[in-house]
Motif scaffolding. Structure first.
Motif, PDB file in Angstrom:
ATOM      1  N   GLN A  84       0.819  -1.207   0.000  1.00 19.42           N
ATOM      2  CA  GLN A  84       0.000   0.000   0.000  1.00 19.42           C
ATOM      3  C   GLN A  84       0.853   1.257   0.000  1.00 19.42           C
ATOM      4  O   GLN A  84       0.531   2.235  -0.665  1.00 19.42           O
ATOM      5  CB  GLN A  84      -0.943   0.003   1.205  1.00 19.42           C
ATOM      6  N   LYS A  85       1.935   1.218   0.735  1.00 20.66           N
ATOM      7  CA  LYS A  85       2.780   2.412   0.860  1.00 20.66           C
ATOM      8  C   LYS A  85       3.710   2.592  -0.339  1.00 20.66           C
ATOM      9  O   LYS A  85       3.818   3.689  -0.888  1.00 20.66           O
ATOM     10  CB  LYS A  85       3.604   2.307   2.142  1.00 20.66           C
ATOM     11  N   GLU A  86       4.391   1.524  -0.755  1.00 17.10           N
ATOM     12  CA  GLU A  86       5.458   1.648  -1.750  1.00 17.10           C
ATOM     13  C   GLU A  86       5.056   1.242  -3.171  1.00 17.10           C
ATOM     14  O   GLU A  86       5.570   1.806  -4.139  1.00 17.10           O
ATOM     15  CB  GLU A  86       6.665   0.803  -1.327  1.00 17.10           C
ATOM     16  N   LEU A  87       4.193   0.251  -3.298  1.00 23.32           N
ATOM     17  CA  LEU A  87       3.874  -0.264  -4.634  1.00 23.32           C
ATOM     18  C   LEU A  87       2.635   0.368  -5.255  1.00 23.32           C
ATOM     19  O   LEU A  87       2.466   0.339  -6.469  1.00 23.32           O
ATOM     20  CB  LEU A  87       3.715  -1.788  -4.588  1.00 23.32           C
ATOM     21  N   ARG A  88       1.768   0.934  -4.431  1.00 23.17           N
ATOM     22  CA  ARG A  88       0.535   1.539  -4.935  1.00 23.17           C
ATOM     23  C   ARG A  88       0.786   2.563  -6.049  1.00 23.17           C
ATOM     24  O   ARG A  88       0.077   2.538  -7.066  1.00 23.17           O
ATOM     25  CB  ARG A  88      -0.261   2.184  -3.807  1.00 23.17           C
ATOM     26  N   PRO A  89       1.753   3.466  -5.913  1.00 20.45           N
ATOM     27  CA  PRO A  89       1.970   4.435  -6.996  1.00 20.45           C
ATOM     28  C   PRO A  89       2.265   3.772  -8.349  1.00 20.45           C
ATOM     29  O   PRO A  89       1.891   4.297  -9.391  1.00 20.45           O
ATOM     30  CB  PRO A  89       3.178   5.252  -6.518  1.00 20.45           C
ATOM     31  N   PHE A  90       2.904   2.628  -8.326  1.00 19.63           N
ATOM     32  CA  PHE A  90       3.196   1.930  -9.577  1.00 19.63           C
ATOM     33  C   PHE A  90       1.936   1.315 -10.179  1.00 19.63           C
ATOM     34  O   PHE A  90       1.842   1.171 -11.396  1.00 19.63           O
ATOM     35  CB  PHE A  90       4.252   0.846  -9.351  1.00 19.63           C
ATOM     36  N   GLY A  91       0.993   0.940  -9.351  1.00 18.16           N
ATOM     37  CA  GLY A  91      -0.256   0.367  -9.826  1.00 18.16           C
ATOM     38  C   GLY A  91      -1.120   1.362 -10.577  1.00 18.16           C
ATOM     39  O   GLY A  91      -1.957   0.986 -11.390  1.00 18.16           O
ATOM     40  N   LYS A  92      -0.895   2.640 -10.319  1.00 23.51           N
ATOM     41  CA  LYS A  92      -1.657   3.686 -10.994  1.00 23.51           C
ATOM     42  C   LYS A  92      -1.214   3.874 -12.439  1.00 23.51           C
ATOM     43  O   LYS A  92      -1.916   4.486 -13.225  1.00 23.51           O
ATOM     44  CB  LYS A  92      -1.533   5.001 -10.220  1.00 23.51           C
ATOM     45  N   GLN A  93      -0.046   3.363 -12.783  1.00 22.86           N
ATOM     46  CA  GLN A  93       0.456   3.454 -14.150  1.00 22.86           C
ATOM     47  C   GLN A  93      -0.046   2.230 -14.927  1.00 22.86           C
ATOM     48  O   GLN A  93       0.632   1.222 -15.017  1.00 22.86           O
ATOM     49  CB  GLN A  93       1.977   3.524 -14.155  1.00 22.86           C
ATOM     50  N   GLN A  94      -1.245   2.332 -15.433  1.00 24.90           N
ATOM     51  CA  GLN A  94      -1.935   1.210 -16.085  1.00 24.90           C
ATOM     52  C   GLN A  94      -1.034   0.480 -17.077  1.00 24.90           C
ATOM     53  O   GLN A  94      -0.332   1.090 -17.863  1.00 24.90           O
ATOM     54  CB  GLN A  94      -3.176   1.718 -16.821  1.00 24.90           C
ATOM     55  N   GLY A  95      -1.074  -0.837 -17.001  1.00 30.46           N
ATOM     56  CA  GLY A  95      -0.383  -1.673 -17.966  1.00 30.46           C
ATOM     57  C   GLY A  95       1.091  -1.852 -17.713  1.00 30.46           C
ATOM     58  O   GLY A  95       1.585  -2.967 -17.729  1.00 30.46           O
ATOM     59  N   ARG A  96       1.784  -0.773 -17.485  1.00 30.05           N
ATOM     60  CA  ARG A  96       3.240  -0.852 -17.384  1.00 30.05           C
ATOM     61  C   ARG A  96       3.693  -1.755 -16.244  1.00 30.05           C
ATOM     62  O   ARG A  96       4.573  -2.574 -16.413  1.00 30.05           O
ATOM     63  CB  ARG A  96       3.813   0.546 -17.225  1.00 30.05           C
ATOM     64  N   TYR A  97       3.107  -1.585 -15.090  1.00 32.35           N
ATOM     65  CA  TYR A  97       3.492  -2.375 -13.921  1.00 32.35           C
ATOM     66  C   TYR A  97       2.340  -3.224 -13.373  1.00 32.35           C
ATOM     67  O   TYR A  97       2.564  -4.070 -12.512  1.00 32.35           O
ATOM     68  CB  TYR A  97       3.997  -1.463 -12.799  1.00 32.35           C
ATOM     69  N   LEU A  98       1.166  -2.977 -13.866  1.00 25.79           N
ATOM     70  CA  LEU A  98      -0.025  -3.572 -13.281  1.00 25.79           C
ATOM     71  C   LEU A  98      -0.018  -5.105 -13.305  1.00 25.79           C
ATOM     72  O   LEU A  98      -0.335  -5.737 -12.299  1.00 25.79           O
ATOM     73  CB  LEU A  98      -1.277  -3.037 -13.972  1.00 25.79           C
TER      74      LEU A  98
END
Length: 173
Positions: free
Chosen positions: A73-87
């Protein structure tokens, strides 16, 4: 071949970082990387994401699911907002939490030593590129060139030319 003595990212500084990744200690690798090259991880989000997912995976491996969720929730959530790339990778890693024994899950490859090696290699290459150093040693380059030249000669001259270069054959001779 000589290298300059003032090379800021010599092997003595990179090796501990590499070893920490191989041991699964991504947080220490991140700390040492930030000491070595302050902006490296911010300018290489893919490598940063891989290190963070490695830390998450190690928390899952240790069966510390509460800490893994908090970390995600703290560290990986921002990457989840970048659809497709890291999702996709993020979803695969999060799915590890659903298994009592993640080593037998369909995402077991994230728990393998090969995954750690790939993250360590990517980080090492990023450190070298950040310092404008080649990611291959001179010996590796020489072997690559030798292999290509021998293959071309073999193609053009056929059986009259030298045999295709293989390191195994070379080391036996």
């Amino acid at each position: 071949m000589k290298r300059t003595a003032d090379c800021s990212v010599d092997i003595d500084k990179r090796k501990p970082i590499y070893n920490h990744v191989l041991e699964g200690n991504a947080s220490k690798a991140i700390e040492l990387t930030n000491q070595l090259a302050v902006d490296l991880l911010t300018s290489n989000p893919d490598v940063h994401f891989d290190l963070l997912t490695l830390h998450f995976i190690e928390l899952v491996r240790a069966k510390d699911c509460a800490s893994a969720l908090e970390f995600a929730q703290k560290e990986l959530r921002p990457f989840g907002k970048q659809q497709g790339r890291y999702l996709d990778k993020l979803q695969d890693c999060m799915a590890l939490l659903a298994y009592e024994n993640p080593e037998t899950s369909p995402m077991f490859n994230y728990l393998s030593p090969e995954y750690r090696h790939s993250v360590a290699d990517a980080l090492n290459s990023a450190v070298l590129a950040h310092a404008n150093l080649p990611s291959y040693t001179s010996m590796e380059r020489l072997l690559q060139h030798t292999t290509v030249v021998r293959q071309r000669l073999h193609q053009e001259l056929g059986k009259d030319g030298p045999p295709i270069f293989t390191l195994k054959a070379f080391l036996k001779s």
